[in-house]
Design a protein around this motif. Sequence first.
Motif, short mmCIF file in Angstrom:
data_model
loop_
_atom_site.label_atom_id
_atom_site.label_comp_id
_atom_site.label_asym_id
_atom_site.label_seq_id
_atom_site.Cartn_x
_atom_site.Cartn_y
_atom_site.Cartn_z
N CYS A 155 0.85 -1.19 0.00
CA CYS A 155 0.00 0.00 0.00
C CYS A 155 0.88 1.25 0.00
O CYS A 155 1.77 1.40 0.85
CB CYS A 155 -0.92 -0.01 1.22
SG CYS A 155 -1.93 1.47 1.39
N SER A 157 -0.17 4.34 0.51
CA SER A 157 -0.63 5.35 1.48
C SER A 157 0.05 5.20 2.84
O SER A 157 0.36 6.18 3.50
CB SER A 157 -2.14 5.26 1.66
OG SER A 157 -2.81 5.48 0.43
N CYS A 158 0.26 3.94 3.26
CA CYS A 158 0.86 3.71 4.58
C CYS A 158 2.23 3.06 4.50
O CYS A 158 2.79 2.66 5.53
CB CYS A 158 -0.06 2.84 5.43
SG CYS A 158 -0.33 1.17 4.76
N ALA A 163 -1.06 1.27 9.10
CA ALA A 163 -1.57 2.33 9.97
C ALA A 163 -1.72 3.62 9.20
O ALA A 163 -0.93 3.94 8.31
CB ALA A 163 -0.63 2.54 11.16
N GLU A 164 -2.75 4.38 9.52
CA GLU A 164 -3.02 5.65 8.86
C GLU A 164 -1.83 6.59 9.07
O GLU A 164 -1.34 6.78 10.18
CB GLU A 164 -4.29 6.28 9.43
CG GLU A 164 -4.75 7.53 8.69
CD GLU A 164 -5.22 7.23 7.27
OE1 GLU A 164 -5.10 8.12 6.43
OE2 GLU A 164 -5.69 6.09 7.03
N GLY A 165 -1.37 7.15 7.96
CA GLY A 165 -0.25 8.09 8.02
C GLY A 165 1.08 7.43 8.27
O GLY A 165 2.08 8.11 8.56
N ASN A 206 -5.47 3.12 14.37
CA ASN A 206 -6.09 3.83 13.25
C ASN A 206 -5.66 3.17 11.94
O ASN A 206 -4.65 3.55 11.34
CB ASN A 206 -5.69 5.31 13.25
CG ASN A 206 -6.15 6.03 14.50
OD1 ASN A 206 -7.31 5.92 14.89
ND2 ASN A 206 -5.24 6.78 15.13
N CYS A 208 -5.16 2.12 8.10
CA CYS A 208 -5.09 2.89 6.86
C CYS A 208 -6.41 2.73 6.10
O CYS A 208 -6.92 1.62 5.94
CB CYS A 208 -3.92 2.38 6.02
SG CYS A 208 -3.84 3.09 4.36
N LYS A 209 -6.95 3.83 5.64
CA LYS A 209 -8.24 3.78 4.93
C LYS A 209 -8.11 3.13 3.56
O LYS A 209 -9.07 2.59 3.03
CB LYS A 209 -8.79 5.21 4.78
CG LYS A 209 -9.17 5.88 6.09
CD LYS A 209 -9.76 7.24 5.85
CE LYS A 209 -10.23 7.89 7.16
NZ LYS A 209 -9.10 8.08 8.11
N THR A 210 -6.94 3.18 2.98
CA THR A 210 -6.76 2.61 1.64
C THR A 210 -6.73 1.09 1.67
O THR A 210 -7.34 0.42 0.83
CB THR A 210 -5.45 3.14 1.01
OG1 THR A 210 -5.50 4.56 0.98
CG2 THR A 210 -5.28 2.60 -0.41
N SER A 212 -7.23 -0.82 4.65
CA SER A 212 -7.95 -1.33 5.82
C SER A 212 -7.04 -2.02 6.82
O SER A 212 -7.43 -2.98 7.48
CB SER A 212 -9.07 -2.29 5.38
OG SER A 212 -9.98 -1.63 4.51
#
Length: 383
Positions: A155, A157-158, A163-165, A206, A208-210, A212
């Motif tokens: 991913c 994004s993470c 984890a988010e961010g 938290n 990652c939204k991308t 999960s």
Amino acid sequence: MSKRDYYEVLGLKKGASADEIKKAYRAKAKELHPDRNADNPKAEDQFKEANEAYEVLKDADKKAAYDRYGHAAFEGGMGGGGRPGGFSGGGQGDFASAFSDVFDDLFGDFMGGQRGGGRQRASRGADLRYNLRVTLEDAYAGMQKTISVPTSVQCGSCSGSGAEGGAEPTTCPTCSGMGKVRATQGFFTVERTCPTCSGLGQTIKNPCKTCSGAGRVQKERALSVNIPKGVETGTRIRLAGEGEAGLRGGPPGDLYIFIEVAQHELFQRDGVHLHCRVPVSMIVAALGGNIEVPTIDGGRSRVAIPAGSQSGRQMRLRSKGMPALRGAGQGDMFIELAVETPVNLTAKQKELLREFEELSEDNNPESKSFFKSVKGFWDSMKG
């Protein structure tokens, strides 16, 4: 009743090393375990005694105190309250505590491959299989082919953390980062994968939204594959690190490409050799001559047909087969003659064939006599 010396209980001399203590206890635990001594009522007490001794001697501080003061180190004001490790109550939880160390030593490699609190934070990605169909010409010449593989990739994004961010995961509160939880059942300690973190030893507050929280996403990937000369059906090509991405930043798996060589309309393959059935006219087969046959490289080869050749005769063209996949050399090509019978003859052609037949009978009296006998037989059957 006075207690026996802990070293004596385990069959050791004073000052034994930690490895010697563990080895001796392991042997005693196997020997005295109640499940193996159902007919010995003293076995359970002896097993408890061995556990008590091990609880003290495996701990460096307790061992030092025992070496200096003996049993008095754990009595009265020198260590407080009864037997070491709570054995004054005879609870089986103490057996599990001592036996779990030996359990780790004996079975740690079968319960995840790590000991001493180790855990696998990120798991390796799965290997993938891709079935690739190629033509016989491609297998002969080799090729570079681009394939599209649906797979999991890290991913973006993470950065694979889940984890988010890109934040760091936290230690799992259920297993304290071990990735496993233990349950005591009698004298046995059973380890299971932690249900909270699925054995990873970490949780993500938290996700990652991308992705999960998985650290990877599904994507089509274009890969270039080198198909070597001489591949056969069943040949396997491994592309290291091109499989599914690992969970939460773990290493990727491998991609295995399985080759299937399609059937050819002219050639049949037998290892490095090729077989081909070639039609030959009756005239060429009878009189002899030259024909051209196709080859797998796209060219043509000239073949001399001996006079009087019959259907089924095989001829060999050296080094016109398939290249060897491993090693030098090339196979041969075998052609099988198929003599064709002419059809749709004109009146003139039929007349010439009858004349040829009569001449053949004149040249071969035995054959002529045979055909007359056959004709007489059929005439009698009609009458």
